[in-house]
Design a protein around this motif. Structure first.
Motif, PDB file in Angstrom:
ATOM      1  N   LYS A  78       0.809  -1.229   0.000  1.00  0.00           N
ATOM      2  CA  LYS A  78       0.000   0.000   0.000  1.00  0.00           C
ATOM      3  C   LYS A  78       0.844   1.281   0.000  1.00  0.00           C
ATOM      4  O   LYS A  78       0.307   2.368  -0.207  1.00  0.00           O
ATOM      5  N   PHE A  79       2.169   1.164   0.238  1.00  0.00           N
ATOM      6  CA  PHE A  79       2.984   2.376   0.295  1.00  0.00           C
ATOM      7  C   PHE A  79       3.378   2.853  -1.102  1.00  0.00           C
ATOM      8  O   PHE A  79       3.641   2.049  -1.998  1.00  0.00           O
ATOM      9  N   LEU A  80       3.422   4.175  -1.270  1.00  0.00           N
ATOM     10  CA  LEU A  80       3.861   4.756  -2.544  1.00  0.00           C
ATOM     11  C   LEU A  80       5.383   4.636  -2.659  1.00  0.00           C
ATOM     12  O   LEU A  80       6.078   4.488  -1.655  1.00  0.00           O
ATOM     13  N   SER A  81       5.880   4.747  -3.898  1.00  0.00           N
ATOM     14  CA  SER A  81       7.301   4.457  -4.153  1.00  0.00           C
ATOM     15  C   SER A  81       8.242   5.341  -3.331  1.00  0.00           C
ATOM     16  O   SER A  81       9.272   4.866  -2.846  1.00  0.00           O
ATOM     17  N   HIS A  82       7.891   6.627  -3.128  1.00  0.00           N
ATOM     18  CA  HIS A  82       8.816   7.502  -2.396  1.00  0.00           C
ATOM     19  C   HIS A  82       8.804   7.235  -0.882  1.00  0.00           C
ATOM     20  O   HIS A  82       9.677   7.716  -0.168  1.00  0.00           O
ATOM     21  N   ASP A  83       7.806   6.458  -0.404  1.00  0.00           N
ATOM     22  CA  ASP A  83       7.772   6.110   1.028  1.00  0.00           C
ATOM     23  C   ASP A  83       8.479   4.786   1.319  1.00  0.00           C
ATOM     24  O   ASP A  83       8.777   4.490   2.474  1.00  0.00           O
ATOM     25  N   LEU A  84       8.743   3.998   0.276  1.00  0.00           N
ATOM     26  CA  LEU A  84       9.333   2.670   0.487  1.00  0.00           C
ATOM     27  C   LEU A  84      10.709   2.722   1.161  1.00  0.00           C
ATOM     28  O   LEU A  84      10.957   1.970   2.108  1.00  0.00           O
ATOM     29  N   PRO A  85      11.649   3.617   0.705  1.00  0.00           N
ATOM     30  CA  PRO A  85      12.950   3.657   1.388  1.00  0.00           C
ATOM     31  C   PRO A  85      12.820   4.005   2.878  1.00  0.00           C
ATOM     32  O   PRO A  85      13.527   3.444   3.726  1.00  0.00           O
ATOM     33  N   LEU A  86      11.891   4.919   3.199  1.00  0.00           N
ATOM     34  CA  LEU A  86      11.670   5.305   4.605  1.00  0.00           C
ATOM     35  C   LEU A  86      11.153   4.119   5.410  1.00  0.00           C
ATOM     36  O   LEU A  86      11.607   3.859   6.531  1.00  0.00           O
ATOM     37  N   PHE A  87      10.212   3.369   4.814  1.00  0.00           N
ATOM     38  CA  PHE A  87       9.641   2.204   5.501  1.00  0.00           C
ATOM     39  C   PHE A  87      10.722   1.142   5.730  1.00  0.00           C
ATOM     40  O   PHE A  87      10.811   0.557   6.810  1.00  0.00           O
ATOM     41  N   LYS A  88      11.552   0.924   4.695  1.00  0.00           N
ATOM     42  CA  LYS A  88      12.635  -0.067   4.844  1.00  0.00           C
ATOM     43  C   LYS A  88      13.623   0.376   5.919  1.00  0.00           C
ATOM     44  O   LYS A  88      14.161  -0.451   6.657  1.00  0.00           O
ATOM     45  N   GLY A  89      13.864   1.683   5.999  1.00  0.00           N
ATOM     46  CA  GLY A  89      14.751   2.213   7.041  1.00  0.00           C
ATOM     47  C   GLY A  89      14.198   1.956   8.443  1.00  0.00           C
ATOM     48  O   GLY A  89      14.923   1.556   9.356  1.00  0.00           O
ATOM     49  N   ILE A  90      12.868   2.169   8.596  1.00  0.00           N
ATOM     50  CA  ILE A  90      12.210   1.952   9.902  1.00  0.00           C
ATOM     51  C   ILE A  90      12.314   0.488  10.312  1.00  0.00           C
ATOM     52  O   ILE A  90      12.688   0.165  11.444  1.00  0.00           O
ATOM     53  N   THR A  91      12.017  -0.423   9.353  1.00  0.00           N
ATOM     54  CA  THR A  91      12.039  -1.857   9.706  1.00  0.00           C
ATOM     55  C   THR A  91      13.457  -2.345   9.974  1.00  0.00           C
ATOM     56  O   THR A  91      13.679  -3.158  10.860  1.00  0.00           O
ATOM     57  N   SER A  92      14.449  -1.813   9.231  1.00  0.00           N
ATOM     58  CA  SER A  92      15.832  -2.268   9.468  1.00  0.00           C
ATOM     59  C   SER A  92      16.350  -1.746  10.805  1.00  0.00           C
ATOM     60  O   SER A  92      17.181  -2.390  11.456  1.00  0.00           O
ATOM     61  N   ASP A  93      15.862  -0.574  11.246  1.00  0.00           N
ATOM     62  CA  ASP A  93      16.251  -0.061  12.576  1.00  0.00           C
ATOM     63  C   ASP A  93      15.650  -0.910  13.689  1.00  0.00           C
ATOM     64  O   ASP A  93      16.298  -1.144  14.714  1.00  0.00           O
ATOM     65  N   LEU A  94      14.389  -1.335  13.510  1.00  0.00           N
ATOM     66  CA  LEU A  94      13.701  -2.077  14.565  1.00  0.00           C
ATOM     67  C   LEU A  94      14.065  -3.568  14.570  1.00  0.00           C
ATOM     68  O   LEU A  94      13.941  -4.243  15.579  1.00  0.00           O
ATOM     69  N   PHE A  95      14.469  -4.071  13.408  1.00  0.00           N
ATOM     70  CA  PHE A  95      14.880  -5.485  13.311  1.00  0.00           C
ATOM     71  C   PHE A  95      16.310  -5.554  12.776  1.00  0.00           C
ATOM     72  O   PHE A  95      16.541  -6.007  11.659  1.00  0.00           O
ATOM     73  N   PRO A  96      17.300  -5.074  13.568  1.00  0.00           N
ATOM     74  CA  PRO A  96      18.668  -5.045  13.062  1.00  0.00           C
ATOM     75  C   PRO A  96      19.207  -6.460  12.842  1.00  0.00           C
ATOM     76  O   PRO A  96      18.992  -7.345  13.680  1.00  0.00           O
ATOM     77  N   GLY A  97      19.849  -6.663  11.699  1.00  0.00           N
ATOM     78  CA  GLY A  97      20.466  -7.969  11.434  1.00  0.00           C
ATOM     79  C   GLY A  97      19.493  -9.053  10.997  1.00  0.00           C
ATOM     80  O   GLY A  97      19.883 -10.180  10.734  1.00  0.00           O
TER      81      GLY A  97
END
Length: 232
Positions: A210-229
């Protein structure tokens, strides 16, 4: 939204063994359609829950107030028959009307005073999503449910703060519920898999489409911060 207004009415009806008819209101409703609904309610003794009641147009709400008042007066006077919009009806006193509304949304009307006077107000508070998530995850067989439920809530909080504001983005209870359901299904399918991977997979599967293309990098950043490694 998502505080459980409709569910509370349905559960109360279930607890006192009453039929409860939930009706989703829209701005296309007129007083004639609602009048037919009230006729059925009064003569069957059922409860009704009008969901998002303030979506109905203001001029229709004023007429609805008179229709509800007619039924309430009949019940209070102990009458077994009432005249409702020119029709004589049998009146069963157990019939009742509940309404739910989200004030302050775009495209919603404020209730007129003659209608407000007929109802008792109940305010809802936002539920503890982390606790609901934790209990749901434990019931699905997750072991470290507490930290995972906190991460779900954190993902949605950060998304609501950092991502662009779009009409179809939803970070409420329904979104949390979708992730919990997806996580439960994955846990059934892969019971021995690392729980962090299952949770990250659920959050990604539910939200990424459901996320637009310009929000995808931000979303991936949030998930990688919360689930490191954690790599899918």
């Amino acid at each position: 939204a998502g505080t459980g207004k409709t569910e509370t009415v349905k559960d109360l009806a279930k607890a006192v063994a009453k039929q409860c008819v939930v009706f989703n209101c829209s701005d296309g409703l007129d007083f004639k359609a609602l009048g037919k609904f009230f006729k059925g309610l009064a003569s069957s003794g059922a409860w009704s829950c009008f969901d998002e009641f303030n979506r109905i147009d203001l001029e229709v709400l004023s007429v609805v107030a008179q229709q509800i008042l007619t039924i309430q007066r009949g019940i209070n006077s102990g009458a077994d028959k009432i005249v409702f919009e020119g029709t004589e009806l049998r009146l069963i006193p157990s019939s009742s009307v509940f309404i739910t509304m989200n004030p302050g949304y775009a495209g919603r009307s404020e209730l007129p005073d003659n209608l407000k006077a007929l109802f008792r107000t109940v305010a809802m508070m936002v539920p503890d999503y982390a606790m609901i998530g934790e209990i749901s995850l434990y019931s699905c067989g997750f072991v470290n449910a507490r930290p995972l439920s906190i991460k779900i809530v954190a993902v949605y909080r950060l998304c609501s703060e950092q991502l662009s504001s779009q009409y179809h983005y939803d970070y409420g209870m329904r979104a949390v519920k979708s992730v919990l359901t997806a996580a439960g299904n994955l846990k059934l399918k892969y019971p021995d898999e690392n729980e962090d991977i299952l949770m990250l997979r659920s959050i990604t599967d539910v939200n990424l489409p459901k996320f637009l293309s310009h929000d995808l990098p931000l979303f991936k950043g949030i998930t990688s911060d919360l689930f490191p490694g954690t790599v899918l």
